[in-house]
Design a protein around this motif. Sequence first.
Motif, PDB file in Angstrom:
ATOM      1  N   PHE A  60     -32.104 -42.307  -3.584  1.00 21.47           N
ATOM      2  CA  PHE A  60     -32.789 -42.953  -4.721  1.00 21.47           C
ATOM      3  C   PHE A  60     -32.499 -42.283  -6.066  1.00 21.47           C
ATOM      4  O   PHE A  60     -33.073 -42.673  -7.075  1.00 21.47           O
ATOM      5  CB  PHE A  60     -34.300 -42.980  -4.474  1.00 21.47           C
ATOM      6  N   GLY A  61     -31.664 -41.266  -6.048  1.00 19.94           N
ATOM      7  CA  GLY A  61     -31.316 -40.611  -7.304  1.00 19.94           C
ATOM      8  C   GLY A  61     -32.310 -39.535  -7.700  1.00 19.94           C
ATOM      9  O   GLY A  61     -31.933 -38.465  -8.145  1.00 19.94           O
ATOM     10  N   SER A  62     -33.593 -39.857  -7.540  1.00 20.84           N
ATOM     11  CA  SER A  62     -34.631 -38.901  -7.928  1.00 20.84           C
ATOM     12  C   SER A  62     -35.959 -39.324  -7.317  1.00 20.84           C
ATOM     13  O   SER A  62     -36.068 -40.403  -6.712  1.00 20.84           O
ATOM     14  CB  SER A  62     -34.765 -38.855  -9.444  1.00 20.84           C
ATOM     15  N   GLU A  64     -38.438 -40.254  -9.023  1.00 15.81           N
ATOM     16  CA  GLU A  64     -38.843 -41.447  -9.751  1.00 15.81           C
ATOM     17  C   GLU A  64     -38.147 -42.691  -9.217  1.00 15.81           C
ATOM     18  O   GLU A  64     -38.748 -43.775  -9.151  1.00 15.81           O
ATOM     19  CB  GLU A  64     -38.559 -41.282 -11.249  1.00 15.81           C
ATOM     20  N   GLY A  65     -36.881 -42.531  -8.820  1.00 10.08           N
ATOM     21  CA  GLY A  65     -36.156 -43.660  -8.233  1.00 10.08           C
ATOM     22  C   GLY A  65     -36.852 -44.170  -6.986  1.00 10.08           C
ATOM     23  O   GLY A  65     -36.969 -45.387  -6.766  1.00 10.08           O
TER      24      GLY A  65
END
Lengths: 228, 228
Positions: A60-62, A64-65
């Motif tokens: 998810f990248g991070s 937050e993602g």
Amino acid sequence: MTIQAAKRETIPAPSRGEDTRQRLIEAALEIFAAYGFEGASTRMLADRAGANLAAIPYHFGSKEGLYLAAAHSIVEAAESEMSPVIGKIERALAQRKLDRDAAAALLHELLERFSALVIGSPQADSWSRFVLREQLQPGAAFEIIFEGIMRKNARAFTKLLAILLKRPEGDPRVAVRAQTILGEILVFHSSGTAALRLLGWKEFSAARLKVIQAILRENVDRIVAPVK
Amino acid sequence: MTIQAAKRETIPAPSRGEDTRQRLIEAALEIFAAYGFEGASTRMLADRAGANLAAIPYHFGSKEGLYLAAAHSIVEAAESEMSPVIGKIERALAQRKLDRDAAAALLHELLERFSALVIGSPQADSWSRFVLREQLQPGAAFEIIFEGIMRKNARAFTKLLAILLKRPEGDPRVAVRAQTILGEILVFHSSGTAALRLLGWKEFSAARLKVIQAILRENVDRIVAPVK
DNA sequence: GTCTATAGTCGGATAGAC
DNA sequence: GTCTATCCGACTATAGAC
């Protein structure tokens, strides 16, 4: 039919990565709903999903993602839950002039479905809390949820109400009243802890949901009843 | 009258420490309401209060101590805001058998005061958000707030409603209906972000609060109207 | 795709001068 | 009571082996 075509029609065997991704989203819904974005740590999330910590940035990248992916999954779920009623209402509104009884019946169906979703279903508990938190501190996820579900549902609800109250759809008094009626349902979530205590209940069982729904229906009937 | 006595009757000159303590509590209400317990950092809190970071552990023992002090301050404020109406209701209930009209008038007064508190006052914005977050994740602060305000107010409200609905006070149907009516008010806070957007409003101005209150009153009157 | 190890950051709390 | 400086733990994200 080829084997390929058959596969496409059944649930596709999830690849290992896709499976991890899905478990992370499910964990995210629970954990973010319960603890909030800052309160939830990536360790909690990974543990609950039975996944590795590094899987979150990978998929998810991070953090937050992952949060935004969880918001999207709520939109999809609510969409599939509410779309039968919403579709029915939209078709009825488009095709012919609705009489009172038909509009009232659709309104009851909409509210019953919505209350069951918000109060009754154990899965929806996480959704409601997630959305509630996002309203407290609206960010990118709020846009996703508002545009994905709320606007369409509120529109259908307000149109039905306008018919029953015999007022133009744009009348702010209709929209305000729509909010108050939704509030009668949502309170059992947003103030659920206090409500349960004041009622002396331990949880919202199926039987109790029925009691609540009966009263909600009575209230709505009285609110939209024609003035004599 | 001595100077000492005069001083006691006016606002006492706060000692430097007491002043810092008070500013920290005010900052805590805003910051915790906006960002939640985990989302708020001690540095944010100290900056907003114009105080030093170390003042938090010094005055309150810990970040959590400050959080609980903020909860207490909400109880005090809500108490002083609601106690006039609550007192009036309690006296009326104790002294004589209330007739419908008197009970209805008291109910209107209670709901008007409560809705003004929850929707109208800018200070109360922080209180509502603080309480809402605490319901999402109830901890020690929830006990303080529930026992300090909610129980007493809900009791007065339910008793009035029982009279108007002509049902015994213990009837769960009365308590459920009380919750639904409170929900009509609370929704403008718990789902305030969505409500404002759907109404096309920027904020809840005084004029708009009046519109909402008029509709709330109409709804309540219809809900408690005697069956014909 | 998944793992371990770790870098780099930021949090709450404390020590001790003033 | 208030300040600066600092400790220590927990956090997110990354690097690199497998």
